[in-house]
Design a protein around this motif. Sequence first.
Motif, mmCIF file in Angstrom:
data_model
loop_
_atom_site.group_PDB
_atom_site.id
_atom_site.type_symbol
_atom_site.label_atom_id
_atom_site.label_comp_id
_atom_site.label_asym_id
_atom_site.label_seq_id
_atom_site.Cartn_x
_atom_site.Cartn_y
_atom_site.Cartn_z
ATOM 1 N N LEU A 1 0.845 -1.183 0.000
ATOM 2 C CA LEU A 1 0.000 0.000 0.000
ATOM 3 C C LEU A 1 0.878 1.229 0.000
ATOM 4 O O LEU A 1 1.894 1.277 0.675
ATOM 5 N N TYR A 2 0.446 2.240 -0.728
ATOM 6 C CA TYR A 2 1.267 3.434 -0.804
ATOM 7 C C TYR A 2 0.404 4.615 -1.183
ATOM 8 O O TYR A 2 -0.556 4.467 -1.933
ATOM 9 N N ALA A 3 0.708 5.780 -0.654
ATOM 10 C CA ALA A 3 -0.162 6.926 -0.854
ATOM 11 C C ALA A 3 -0.113 7.494 -2.260
ATOM 12 O O ALA A 3 -1.067 8.093 -2.727
ATOM 13 N N LEU A 4 1.007 7.331 -2.938
ATOM 14 C CA LEU A 4 1.133 7.886 -4.278
ATOM 15 C C LEU A 4 0.433 7.005 -5.292
ATOM 16 O O LEU A 4 0.229 5.819 -5.061
ATOM 17 N N PRO A 5 0.050 7.589 -6.456
ATOM 18 C CA PRO A 5 -0.566 6.767 -7.488
ATOM 19 C C PRO A 5 0.409 5.753 -8.035
ATOM 20 O O PRO A 5 1.620 5.936 -7.960
ATOM 21 N N SER A 6 -0.113 4.675 -8.621
ATOM 22 C CA SER A 6 0.742 3.646 -9.202
ATOM 23 C C SER A 6 1.231 4.124 -10.548
ATOM 24 O O SER A 6 0.456 4.263 -11.483
ATOM 25 N N VAL A 7 2.535 4.376 -10.649
ATOM 26 C CA VAL A 7 3.085 5.004 -11.837
ATOM 27 C C VAL A 7 4.301 4.243 -12.331
ATOM 28 O O VAL A 7 5.161 3.880 -11.546
ATOM 29 N N MET B 1 7.018 16.448 -7.050
ATOM 30 C CA MET B 1 6.358 15.426 -6.242
ATOM 31 C C MET B 1 4.884 15.741 -6.017
ATOM 32 O O MET B 1 4.068 14.829 -5.856
ATOM 33 N N THR B 2 4.517 17.011 -6.020
ATOM 34 C CA THR B 2 3.091 17.335 -5.900
ATOM 35 C C THR B 2 2.348 16.923 -7.165
ATOM 36 O O THR B 2 1.180 16.521 -7.106
ATOM 37 N N TYR B 3 3.006 17.002 -8.310
ATOM 38 C CA TYR B 3 2.361 16.573 -9.547
ATOM 39 C C TYR B 3 2.249 15.051 -9.612
ATOM 40 O O TYR B 3 1.287 14.517 -10.174
ATOM 41 N N GLU C 1 -6.794 8.929 -8.178
ATOM 42 C CA GLU C 1 -8.115 9.376 -7.782
ATOM 43 C C GLU C 1 -8.338 10.756 -8.370
ATOM 44 O O GLU C 1 -7.405 11.506 -8.625
ATOM 45 N N ASP C 2 -9.602 11.098 -8.562
ATOM 46 C CA ASP C 2 -9.936 12.401 -9.102
ATOM 47 C C ASP C 2 -9.755 13.431 -8.012
ATOM 48 O O ASP C 2 -10.547 13.550 -7.107
ATOM 49 N N ASN C 3 -8.654 14.213 -8.097
ATOM 50 C CA ASN C 3 -8.396 15.237 -7.099
ATOM 51 C C ASN C 3 -9.105 16.516 -7.511
ATOM 52 O O ASN C 3 -8.515 17.396 -8.130
ATOM 53 N N ALA C 4 -10.363 16.576 -7.216
ATOM 54 C CA ALA C 4 -11.120 17.770 -7.544
ATOM 55 C C ALA C 4 -10.680 18.899 -6.629
ATOM 56 O O ALA C 4 -9.886 18.723 -5.721
ATOM 57 N N GLY C 5 -11.237 20.084 -6.848
ATOM 58 C CA GLY C 5 -10.855 21.234 -6.043
ATOM 59 C C GLY C 5 -11.108 20.993 -4.577
ATOM 60 O O GLY C 5 -12.062 20.337 -4.180
ATOM 61 N N SER D 1 -0.933 13.811 -8.402
ATOM 62 C CA SER D 1 -2.100 14.413 -9.036
ATOM 63 C C SER D 1 -2.652 13.496 -10.116
ATOM 64 O O SER D 1 -2.205 12.363 -10.302
ATOM 65 N N SER D 2 -3.623 14.013 -10.861
ATOM 66 C CA SER D 2 -4.192 13.252 -11.969
ATOM 67 C C SER D 2 -3.275 13.256 -13.184
ATOM 68 O O SER D 2 -3.560 12.592 -14.179
ATOM 69 N N ASN D 3 -2.165 14.008 -13.105
ATOM 70 C CA ASN D 3 -1.199 14.066 -14.206
ATOM 71 C C ASN D 3 0.196 13.751 -13.682
ATOM 72 O O ASN D 3 1.082 14.604 -13.672
ATOM 73 N N PRO D 4 0.416 12.508 -13.218
ATOM 74 C CA PRO D 4 1.706 12.178 -12.600
ATOM 75 C C PRO D 4 2.885 12.287 -13.549
ATOM 76 O O PRO D 4 4.012 12.530 -13.116
#
Length: 271
Positions: free
Chosen positions: A19-25, A165-167, A38-42, A170-173
């Motif tokens: 398990l890991y907090a970042l998206p699987s990239v 790292m913030t990107y 995940e969809d990081n909406a506003g 996001s939805s655009n890793p």
Amino acid sequence: MKKTQLILIVVGIIAVVGLYALPSVVVDNEGEVNAITEDNAGASTSESNPVAMHEAEFSPDQQATVASLRSKLSEGSSHEALDSLGSIYQELGKYDSAGYYFALAADESNDLALAEKAGESYYEAFTFALDADKVAYTAEQTQKYFNQVLEKDPTRLDLKTKVAMTYVSSSNPMQGITMLREILEQDPQNEDALFNMGILAIQSGQYKRAAERFEELIQYHPQNLQGQFYLGVSYFEANQKNKAKAQFEAVKEMTEDEMILSSIQGYLDRL
């Protein structure tokens, strides 16, 4: 214990169970990225002013200091008072509230030093955020204020790494991955970029590639304890048992921290 050591243990344990907090990239296959995000909406409006939730934790002396600074604000806008308020919250580890005040001060004064303070505070809040809206909001604020500094001084690769790292979260890793690669093109020995590329390789299951990144890291920065630890994790996950054992034994000689040693022993027991 230092925060970096806590992160080392927590993330190390998380890596074991997958398990890991970042998206699987997929981070090292040129021209291709597979991501599950995940969809990081506003962010919700409450995240733009998190100060109230922290006020109850002040001591009487701190409450008096904050009240005095706010009275100065009521008499007229003052970026010095805002800066002081931000510093109080930062000392208490209330990074989102600190960022709120530093950001107000930076917006009022157009002072890049304050913009950097705002970016640093929001980045700290980002690293601890679990709620999706808060992750998205603190990432956006980090980018906003660090980019103000980077526009004037693009050589600040330390700030660019944090923005990257913030990107990644996001939805655009891929934007973040591209930024990290650009940093390594400019500075192949960049400690933060090598470490983060290694972590992302672990997260995406590219353990051999992760080992290569951490081998580079400790070649240039042998005292990087986290890098040494994650090199062992990478060997372990890549089923390179002899290398993993030797690496974990080496890391044991680098620290006396009981939490780190316990985590290492957990790996050794599984070899």
